[in-house]
Design a protein around this motif. Structure first.
Motif, mmCIF file in Angstrom:
data_model
loop_
_atom_site.group_PDB
_atom_site.id
_atom_site.type_symbol
_atom_site.label_atom_id
_atom_site.label_comp_id
_atom_site.label_asym_id
_atom_site.label_seq_id
_atom_site.Cartn_x
_atom_site.Cartn_y
_atom_site.Cartn_z
ATOM 1 N N LYS A 177 -15.398 54.058 60.906
ATOM 2 C CA LYS A 177 -14.412 55.129 61.091
ATOM 3 C C LYS A 177 -15.110 56.303 61.761
ATOM 4 C CE LYS A 177 -12.489 57.203 57.353
ATOM 5 N NZ LYS A 177 -11.589 57.420 56.233
ATOM 6 N N GLN A 178 -14.469 56.881 62.779
ATOM 7 C CA GLN A 178 -15.081 58.064 63.390
ATOM 8 C C GLN A 178 -14.010 58.957 64.003
ATOM 9 O OE1 GLN A 178 -17.837 57.017 66.507
ATOM 10 N NE2 GLN A 178 -16.539 55.357 67.240
ATOM 11 N N ALA A 179 -14.369 60.230 64.180
ATOM 12 C CA ALA A 179 -13.417 61.214 64.713
ATOM 13 C C ALA A 179 -13.736 61.516 66.165
ATOM 14 C CB ALA A 179 -13.503 62.483 63.892
ATOM 15 N N ASP A 180 -12.744 62.030 66.892
ATOM 16 C CA ASP A 180 -12.904 62.303 68.324
ATOM 17 C C ASP A 180 -13.696 63.570 68.609
ATOM 18 O OD1 ASP A 180 -11.346 60.135 68.808
ATOM 19 O OD2 ASP A 180 -9.478 61.278 68.924
ATOM 20 N N HIS A 181 -13.447 64.608 67.825
ATOM 21 C CA HIS A 181 -14.017 65.913 68.175
ATOM 22 C C HIS A 181 -15.372 66.123 67.518
ATOM 23 C CE1 HIS A 181 -9.733 66.405 68.939
ATOM 24 N NE2 HIS A 181 -10.128 67.215 69.903
ATOM 25 N N ALA A 182 -16.211 66.901 68.172
ATOM 26 C CA ALA A 182 -17.526 67.196 67.611
ATOM 27 C C ALA A 182 -17.971 68.569 68.090
ATOM 28 C CB ALA A 182 -18.528 66.132 68.023
ATOM 29 N N THR A 183 -18.922 69.127 67.382
ATOM 30 C CA THR A 183 -19.450 70.456 67.709
ATOM 31 C C THR A 183 -20.932 70.343 68.073
ATOM 32 O OG1 THR A 183 -20.302 71.023 65.539
ATOM 33 C CG2 THR A 183 -17.948 71.376 65.884
ATOM 34 N N CYS A 184 -21.499 71.467 68.461
ATOM 35 C CA CYS A 184 -22.951 71.559 68.571
ATOM 36 C C CYS A 184 -23.361 72.824 67.831
ATOM 37 C CB CYS A 184 -23.396 71.607 70.033
ATOM 38 S SG CYS A 184 -22.817 73.061 70.927
ATOM 39 N N GLY A 185 -24.622 72.963 67.536
ATOM 40 C CA GLY A 185 -25.022 74.133 66.760
ATOM 41 C C GLY A 185 -26.421 74.609 67.078
ATOM 42 N N TYR A 186 -26.664 75.863 66.740
ATOM 43 C CA TYR A 186 -28.003 76.453 66.804
ATOM 44 C C TYR A 186 -28.230 77.250 65.528
ATOM 45 C CZ TYR A 186 -29.715 75.269 71.407
ATOM 46 O OH TYR A 186 -30.232 74.579 72.463
ATOM 47 N N TYR A 187 -29.473 77.275 65.068
ATOM 48 C CA TYR A 187 -29.778 78.150 63.933
ATOM 49 C C TYR A 187 -31.213 78.646 64.022
ATOM 50 C CZ TYR A 187 -32.018 74.116 61.556
ATOM 51 O OH TYR A 187 -32.825 73.052 61.221
ATOM 52 N N GLY A 188 -31.455 79.742 63.279
ATOM 53 C CA GLY A 188 -32.802 80.317 63.277
ATOM 54 C C GLY A 188 -32.994 81.183 62.044
ATOM 55 N N TYR A 189 -34.242 81.598 61.817
ATOM 56 C CA TYR A 189 -34.611 82.384 60.631
ATOM 57 C C TYR A 189 -35.054 83.773 61.055
ATOM 58 C CZ TYR A 189 -34.252 77.939 58.318
ATOM 59 O OH TYR A 189 -33.753 76.766 57.838
ATOM 60 N N GLU A 192 -21.894 77.493 65.381
ATOM 61 C CA GLU A 192 -21.350 76.229 65.901
ATOM 62 C C GLU A 192 -20.359 76.527 67.006
ATOM 63 O OE1 GLU A 192 -21.241 73.543 61.879
ATOM 64 O OE2 GLU A 192 -20.016 72.928 63.576
ATOM 65 N N ARG A 193 -20.380 75.688 68.032
ATOM 66 C CA ARG A 193 -19.459 75.804 69.157
ATOM 67 C C ARG A 193 -19.016 74.398 69.535
ATOM 68 N NH1 ARG A 193 -20.844 81.335 71.693
ATOM 69 N NH2 ARG A 193 -18.770 81.022 72.486
ATOM 70 N N PRO A 194 -17.990 74.247 70.390
ATOM 71 C CA PRO A 194 -17.602 72.889 70.815
ATOM 72 C C PRO A 194 -18.782 72.171 71.466
ATOM 73 C CG PRO A 194 -15.918 74.485 71.433
ATOM 74 C CD PRO A 194 -17.095 75.279 70.941
ATOM 75 N N GLN A 195 -18.870 70.864 71.256
ATOM 76 C CA GLN A 195 -20.030 70.106 71.723
ATOM 77 C C GLN A 195 -20.231 70.206 73.231
ATOM 78 O OE1 GLN A 195 -19.923 65.777 71.334
ATOM 79 N NE2 GLN A 195 -21.934 65.864 70.376
ATOM 80 N N GLY A 196 -19.109 70.327 73.976
ATOM 81 C CA GLY A 196 -19.187 70.390 75.434
ATOM 82 C C GLY A 196 -19.981 71.590 75.943
ATOM 83 N N GLU A 197 -20.191 72.589 75.076
ATOM 84 C CA GLU A 197 -20.909 73.793 75.510
ATOM 85 C C GLU A 197 -22.419 73.685 75.332
ATOM 86 O OE1 GLU A 197 -19.290 77.275 73.684
ATOM 87 O OE2 GLU A 197 -17.233 76.746 74.159
ATOM 88 N N PHE A 198 -22.889 72.575 74.758
ATOM 89 C CA PHE A 198 -24.300 72.480 74.383
ATOM 90 C C PHE A 198 -25.230 72.622 75.591
ATOM 91 C CE2 PHE A 198 -28.093 70.000 72.854
ATOM 92 C CZ PHE A 198 -28.475 70.898 71.879
ATOM 93 N N LYS A 199 -24.877 71.916 76.674
ATOM 94 C CA LYS A 199 -25.770 71.915 77.846
ATOM 95 C C LYS A 199 -25.915 73.337 78.400
ATOM 96 C CE LYS A 199 -26.401 69.106 81.971
ATOM 97 N NZ LYS A 199 -25.693 69.530 83.152
ATOM 98 N N ALA A 200 -24.787 74.038 78.535
ATOM 99 C CA ALA A 200 -24.831 75.400 79.089
ATOM 100 C C ALA A 200 -25.596 76.332 78.149
ATOM 101 C CB ALA A 200 -23.413 75.909 79.308
ATOM 102 N N PHE A 201 -25.396 76.156 76.819
ATOM 103 C CA PHE A 201 -26.086 77.010 75.833
ATOM 104 C C PHE A 201 -27.590 76.841 75.967
ATOM 105 C CE2 PHE A 201 -27.322 78.921 71.905
ATOM 106 C CZ PHE A 201 -26.252 79.690 71.457
#
Ligand SMILES: Cc1cc2nc3c(=O)[nH]c(=O)nc-3n(C[C@H](O)[C@H](O)[C@H](O)COP(=O)(O)OP(=O)(O)OC[C@H]3O[C@@H](n4cnc5c(N)ncnc54)[C@H](O)[C@@H]3O)c2cc1C
Length: 362
Positions: free
Chosen positions: A174-186, A220-229
């Protein structure tokens, strides 16, 4: 011959090994990592997860590790804000956000104290089979020869890219269509009283107080933005924080303590969870987006359910297949609410809807 071999010794594997060892089983726990060590994950504990730590007798170790108790959450949708006390869960009125370097070491140590045999820096390579049933593992110590170990059941707690799942041929069911991307830091030097959640159009920003007076800031942002980020990580991270002006202002004297970490892959999926002689747990079996911060808590409930099932199967109280089916059913029931909420949140609904979904699923 071990009763159980557990591959992967973090949030899913160590508690499973601990619980089985506490029941008197002979358990081998292997991980290619050594501990303490970090892994790609923020680490906010849901109150239910904190309760599980208490039930296992491990909460004091986390509470005494220098990790601040968290008793309030601040929600911000731009046009409105509110700060609320964390809703108590049974006898738990504070939760924590312990670094994985600290948390995972506490879990590994607890498994060893319970009697599990730990092999660090040991990589699982493959399953061994007899008559269609998994009978053990082939693996190797760092720089060492291949060795084979036998067990009545092999448990894959080896994360999203599980090699045990691959060796077992466990498909994604089972899997979903939409996904996000993320960044984090301390960051240090950011005054912060508790969890903070900022819901914006196409963006979530989360703030978690953790060890050493630092805060973990995740977005977190939409996964499609990962490359530009990725083209300007530092600049994009800081510009995104401007969407939360109150937080941004409090960062005037902030110091980034570690490099920013990015993840372009946060799939929402279930794998086949068990088969003859093997079972999966944690991210190896069920992986969900990080937005609700439920993965660690999910893994701990799964560990309880799986240890009970394996005990029933190994002791002969129940056929193993039936016991593992019950484990999967209990897991599915436990995660149903957060899975449904996650699938809505990864589509980035308008902020006022997102906050309702988040708090409803949280
Ligand atoms: C960016 C991000 C943020 C997150 N934030 C949160 C949060 O705030 N709160 C929360 O509850 N959850 C969060 N999660 C989810 C959480 O990190 C996971 O659900 C949790 O770590 C799953 O634990 P696990 O033990 O199943 O897998 P993992 O933590 O991935 O551990 C798997 C282990 O298996 C070992 N391994 C892998 N392959 C092999 C092999 N071949 N041989 C030997 N060992 C092997 C690895 O070395 C590793 O130690 C987040 C996840 C991400 C990606």
């Amino acid at each position: 011959m071990y009763d159980a071999i557990v591959v992967g010794a973090r949030c899913a594997g160590s508690p499973t090994a601990m619980l089985l060892a506490r029941k008197g089983y002979r358990v081998l726990l292997v991980d290619r990592a050594t501990f303490p060590s970090d892994t790609m994950s923020t680490h906010a504990l849901r109150a239910q997860g904190t309760k599980k730590l208490k039930d296992w007798g491990l909460l004091d170790r986390v509470a005494n590790s220098g990790c601040p108790p968290i008793r309030q959450a601040h929600f911000d949708i731009g046009v409105a804000q509110m700060t609320v006390p964390m809703p108590p869960f049974e006898d738990i009125d504070a939760t924590y956000c312990p670094r994985r370097t600290v948390l995972d070491k506490i879990l590994v140590d607890a498994a060893v104290e319970a009697g599990a045999e730990l092999r660090e820096a040991f990589t699982f390579d493959d399953l061994t089979w007899k008559d269609g049933r998994a009978t053990g593992i082939v693996g190797h110590a760092r720089g060492g020869e291949k060795v084979t170990e036998e067990a009545r059941i092999v448990i894959g707690a080896d994360g999203l890219h599980s090699q045990v799942a691959k060796a077992a041929g466990a498909p994604i069911v089972k899997q979903a269509d939409h996904a996000t991307c993320g960044y984090y830091g301390y960051f240090s030097g950011v005054p912060c009283e508790g969890f903070e959640f900022y819901f914006r159009e196409g963006c979530y920003i989360l703030v978690f107080p953790t060890h050493d007076g630092q805060v973990c800031i995740a977005m977190e942002r939409p996964q499609g933005e990962f490359k530009a980020f990725r083209e300007d990580v530092e600049g994009n991270f800081m510009r995104t924080l401007e969407l939360a002006p109150g937080l941004h202002a409090r960062m005037a004297n902030a110091k980034r303590e570690e490099k920013l970490i990015g993840i372009g892959e946060l799939p929402n999926q279930f794998r086949q969870t068990f088969g003859p002689g093997w079972a999966l747990i944690g991210d190896a079996s069920y992986h969900r987006d990080a937005i609700l911060g439920s993965g660690i808590t999910d893994a701990w409930y799964e560990a309880d359910y799986l240890a009970e099932a394996v005990d029933a199967g190994l002791s002969g109280a129940q056929p193993m297949e039936a016991a593992l089916a019950r484990y999967e059913q209990r897991r599915d029931e436990f995660v149903a609410g957060t899975w449904a909420a996650t699938l809505k949140l990864v589509q980035f609904p308008p902020p006022q809807e997102a906050i309702g979904i988040w708090t409803g699923g949280g």
